[in-house]
Design a protein around this motif. Structure first.
Motif, PDB file in Angstrom:
ATOM      1  N   VAL A 232       0.865  -1.180   0.000  1.00  0.00           N
ATOM      2  CA  VAL A 232       0.000   0.000   0.000  1.00  0.00           C
ATOM      3  C   VAL A 232       0.899   1.227   0.000  1.00  0.00           C
ATOM      4  O   VAL A 232       1.794   1.354   0.835  1.00  0.00           O
ATOM      5  CB  VAL A 232      -0.922   0.023   1.231  1.00  0.00           C
ATOM      6  CG1 VAL A 232      -1.842   1.241   1.183  1.00  0.00           C
ATOM      7  CG2 VAL A 232      -1.741  -1.254   1.307  1.00  0.00           C
ATOM      8  N   ASP A 233       0.679   2.120  -0.951  1.00  0.00           N
ATOM      9  CA  ASP A 233       1.515   3.314  -1.102  1.00  0.00           C
ATOM     10  C   ASP A 233       0.832   4.499  -0.423  1.00  0.00           C
ATOM     11  O   ASP A 233      -0.146   5.043  -0.930  1.00  0.00           O
ATOM     12  CB  ASP A 233       1.738   3.598  -2.593  1.00  0.00           C
ATOM     13  CG  ASP A 233       2.783   4.678  -2.816  1.00  0.00           C
ATOM     14  OD1 ASP A 233       3.162   5.348  -1.836  1.00  0.00           O
ATOM     15  OD2 ASP A 233       3.219   4.852  -3.966  1.00  0.00           O
ATOM     16  N   TYR A 234       1.377   4.894   0.724  1.00  0.00           N
ATOM     17  CA  TYR A 234       0.807   6.020   1.458  1.00  0.00           C
ATOM     18  C   TYR A 234       1.431   7.358   1.069  1.00  0.00           C
ATOM     19  O   TYR A 234       1.121   8.389   1.667  1.00  0.00           O
ATOM     20  CB  TYR A 234       0.987   5.800   2.963  1.00  0.00           C
ATOM     21  CG  TYR A 234       0.165   4.656   3.505  1.00  0.00           C
ATOM     22  CD1 TYR A 234      -1.173   4.826   3.823  1.00  0.00           C
ATOM     23  CD2 TYR A 234       0.737   3.387   3.679  1.00  0.00           C
ATOM     24  CE1 TYR A 234      -1.931   3.764   4.303  1.00  0.00           C
ATOM     25  CE2 TYR A 234      -0.027   2.322   4.160  1.00  0.00           C
ATOM     26  CZ  TYR A 234      -1.348   2.526   4.479  1.00  0.00           C
ATOM     27  OH  TYR A 234      -2.100   1.472   4.960  1.00  0.00           O
ATOM     28  N   ASN A 235       2.311   7.356   0.083  1.00  0.00           N
ATOM     29  CA  ASN A 235       2.951   8.590  -0.362  1.00  0.00           C
ATOM     30  C   ASN A 235       2.140   9.303  -1.436  1.00  0.00           C
ATOM     31  O   ASN A 235       2.686  10.027  -2.254  1.00  0.00           O
ATOM     32  CB  ASN A 235       4.348   8.279  -0.909  1.00  0.00           C
ATOM     33  CG  ASN A 235       5.284   7.768   0.154  1.00  0.00           C
ATOM     34  OD1 ASN A 235       5.271   8.270   1.273  1.00  0.00           O
ATOM     35  ND2 ASN A 235       6.088   6.777  -0.177  1.00  0.00           N
ATOM     36  N   CYS A 236       0.856   9.123  -1.433  1.00  0.00           N
ATOM     37  CA  CYS A 236      -0.007   9.754  -2.430  1.00  0.00           C
ATOM     38  C   CYS A 236      -1.257  10.288  -1.729  1.00  0.00           C
ATOM     39  O   CYS A 236      -1.595   9.876  -0.619  1.00  0.00           O
ATOM     40  CB  CYS A 236      -0.402   8.755  -3.518  1.00  0.00           C
ATOM     41  SG  CYS A 236      -1.398   7.382  -2.889  1.00  0.00           S
ATOM     42  N   GLU A 237      -1.921  11.193  -2.390  1.00  0.00           N
ATOM     43  CA  GLU A 237      -3.186  11.683  -1.868  1.00  0.00           C
ATOM     44  C   GLU A 237      -4.265  10.624  -2.111  1.00  0.00           C
ATOM     45  O   GLU A 237      -4.262   9.945  -3.134  1.00  0.00           O
ATOM     46  CB  GLU A 237      -3.567  12.993  -2.558  1.00  0.00           C
ATOM     47  CG  GLU A 237      -2.618  14.145  -2.259  1.00  0.00           C
ATOM     48  CD  GLU A 237      -3.088  15.451  -2.878  1.00  0.00           C
ATOM     49  OE1 GLU A 237      -4.154  15.439  -3.527  1.00  0.00           O
ATOM     50  OE2 GLU A 237      -2.394  16.465  -2.710  1.00  0.00           O
ATOM     51  N   PHE A 238      -5.168  10.484  -1.167  1.00  0.00           N
ATOM     52  CA  PHE A 238      -6.205   9.472  -1.327  1.00  0.00           C
ATOM     53  C   PHE A 238      -7.498   9.933  -0.661  1.00  0.00           C
ATOM     54  O   PHE A 238      -7.485  10.742   0.275  1.00  0.00           O
ATOM     55  CB  PHE A 238      -5.754   8.129  -0.740  1.00  0.00           C
ATOM     56  CG  PHE A 238      -5.254   8.206   0.674  1.00  0.00           C
ATOM     57  CD1 PHE A 238      -6.112   8.043   1.749  1.00  0.00           C
ATOM     58  CD2 PHE A 238      -3.908   8.440   0.927  1.00  0.00           C
ATOM     59  CE1 PHE A 238      -5.651   8.113   3.051  1.00  0.00           C
ATOM     60  CE2 PHE A 238      -3.434   8.503   2.234  1.00  0.00           C
ATOM     61  CZ  PHE A 238      -4.312   8.340   3.295  1.00  0.00           C
ATOM     62  N   ASP A 239      -8.607   9.425  -1.182  1.00  0.00           N
ATOM     63  CA  ASP A 239      -9.928   9.789  -0.682  1.00  0.00           C
ATOM     64  C   ASP A 239     -10.263   8.997   0.581  1.00  0.00           C
ATOM     65  O   ASP A 239      -9.640   7.975   0.888  1.00  0.00           O
ATOM     66  CB  ASP A 239     -10.988   9.526  -1.752  1.00  0.00           C
ATOM     67  CG  ASP A 239     -10.739  10.345  -3.008  1.00  0.00           C
ATOM     68  OD1 ASP A 239     -10.238  11.481  -2.877  1.00  0.00           O
ATOM     69  OD2 ASP A 239     -11.041   9.845  -4.107  1.00  0.00           O
ATOM     70  N   ALA A 240     -11.278   9.464   1.269  1.00  0.00           N
ATOM     71  CA  ALA A 240     -11.744   8.756   2.459  1.00  0.00           C
ATOM     72  C   ALA A 240     -12.528   7.512   2.060  1.00  0.00           C
ATOM     73  O   ALA A 240     -12.999   7.378   0.928  1.00  0.00           O
ATOM     74  CB  ALA A 240     -12.611   9.678   3.309  1.00  0.00           C
ATOM     75  N   SER A 241     -12.658   6.587   2.979  1.00  0.00           N
ATOM     76  CA  SER A 241     -13.449   5.379   2.731  1.00  0.00           C
ATOM     77  C   SER A 241     -14.925   5.729   2.618  1.00  0.00           C
ATOM     78  O   SER A 241     -15.405   6.678   3.248  1.00  0.00           O
ATOM     79  CB  SER A 241     -13.237   4.379   3.873  1.00  0.00           C
ATOM     80  OG  SER A 241     -11.879   4.014   3.977  1.00  0.00           O
ATOM     81  N   ASP A 242     -15.630   4.967   1.795  1.00  0.00           N
ATOM     82  CA  ASP A 242     -17.072   5.159   1.623  1.00  0.00           C
ATOM     83  C   ASP A 242     -17.745   3.801   1.734  1.00  0.00           C
ATOM     84  O   ASP A 242     -18.112   3.173   0.735  1.00  0.00           O
ATOM     85  CB  ASP A 242     -17.363   5.811   0.269  1.00  0.00           C
ATOM     86  CG  ASP A 242     -18.795   6.312   0.160  1.00  0.00           C
ATOM     87  OD1 ASP A 242     -19.626   5.905   1.008  1.00  0.00           O
ATOM     88  OD2 ASP A 242     -19.091   7.084  -0.771  1.00  0.00           O
ATOM     89  N   PHE A 243     -17.878   3.319   2.965  1.00  0.00           N
ATOM     90  CA  PHE A 243     -18.392   1.975   3.189  1.00  0.00           C
ATOM     91  C   PHE A 243     -19.800   1.773   2.627  1.00  0.00           C
ATOM     92  O   PHE A 243     -20.113   0.728   2.075  1.00  0.00           O
ATOM     93  CB  PHE A 243     -18.392   1.657   4.688  1.00  0.00           C
ATOM     94  CG  PHE A 243     -17.019   1.669   5.299  1.00  0.00           C
ATOM     95  CD1 PHE A 243     -15.920   1.218   4.589  1.00  0.00           C
ATOM     96  CD2 PHE A 243     -16.824   2.127   6.592  1.00  0.00           C
ATOM     97  CE1 PHE A 243     -14.653   1.210   5.146  1.00  0.00           C
ATOM     98  CE2 PHE A 243     -15.561   2.127   7.156  1.00  0.00           C
ATOM     99  CZ  PHE A 243     -14.472   1.673   6.437  1.00  0.00           C
TER     100      PHE A 243
END
Length: 275
Positions: A232-243
């Motif tokens: 898992v690459d945490y060095n990028c921007e990412f959206d929140a979870s949408d369960f």
């Protein structure tokens, strides 16, 4: 009186001339002595000043040399780090954005069966999964079967979105309800049958305990395949979870056959009731 005046004038003139000659002699003598003294002093002090100046100059040169050496060393280290980073990036590995990984794990955990789909990537980074897309499918605890019409619709939608096949149709992702991510005979048969004509493809599996398996296959040239790591690459921007949205996608696309479920029950019924 006239004679006296002449005599006095003569005496004064001679005295002035004598004084002037004496003063000139003394000035010339003092000047010569001062020049000689200054020369002697310069001869004595000049080497000292030259030596001191030379030492300061050498010190400045050495300091500058050390600075240049340090700067070159830092630049060399920076280049080496960049080269190592590039080499690491060149090493094939399947990377997930945190959101894509969270979605895959969420869909894995809401069923006792397998669930599968395709990984979506960016055009400039084909091994970086930014989304996990479900296709209409029938699942059991040991298999995933995509609906042919749904796959065709998925391909059409992705092309209309401006993506190329290598961005949406080369990474096959699915889960295992047990703790083994090793591909089954059915997985191997599906991978060969469905992706055997692609120039390259990846089969990736995530087990219940989050252990992973990924294999990159090349079908061009002499062909070949190799296992690659998953991270898992945490060095990028990412959206929140949408369960909630992910749950709705599951309910809309996955048809469970829990007759052969590991637990003999279906979580989907409970999800439908909760929804």
């Amino acid at each position: 009186i006239v004679i006296t005046a002449k005599i006095v004038t003569t005496i004064i003139v001679r005295a002035v001339v004598h004084i002037a000659k004496y003063v000139i002699q003394q000035f010339v003598l003092a000047a010569v002595m001062n020049v000689q003294s200054a020369t002697n002093l310069f001869v004595v002090l000049a080497p000292r000043y030259v030596l001191s100046a030379t030492r300061h100059y050498v010190k400045i040169v050495l300091t500058k040399k050390d600075y240049v050496t340090t700067a070159k060393s830092r630049e060399r280290n920076k280049k080496m780090k960049n080269l190592m980073r590039k080499q690491q990036h060149r090493s094939p590995s399947l990377r997930f954005s945190p959101t894509a990984w969270a979605k895959l794990v969420f869909l894995r955990d809401i069923t006792d069966n397998e669930v599968g789909g395709f990984g979506i990537t960016e055009a400039d980074d084909l091994l970086f999964v930014t989304d996990f897309v479900l296709i209409k499918q029938k699942v059991t605890s040991v298999s995933v079967s995509f609906d042919d019409d749904a796959v065709a619709d998925y391909f059409e939608d992705q092309v209309e979105a401006g993506r190329k096949p290598e961005q949406f149709a080369r990474i096959w992702l699915h889960t295992h309800p047990g703790n083994s991510p090793q591909p089954s005979c059915t997985d191997e048969e599906t991978f060969t049958r469905v992706f055997g004509s692609c120039d390259w493809s990846i089969m990736a599996i995530v087990a219940q305990d989050s252990s992973t398996y990924a294999r990159l296959r090349f079908n061009t040239g002499p062909g070949g395949e190799t296992k690659i790591p998953v991270c898992v690459d945490y060095n990028c921007e990412f959206d929140a979870s949408d369960f909630q949205a992910w749950q709705q996608q599951y309910l809309a696309n996955v048809s469970e056959d829990h007759i052969v479920s590991l637990s003999g029950r279906s979580k989907k019924n409970r999800l439908t009731e909760e929804a």
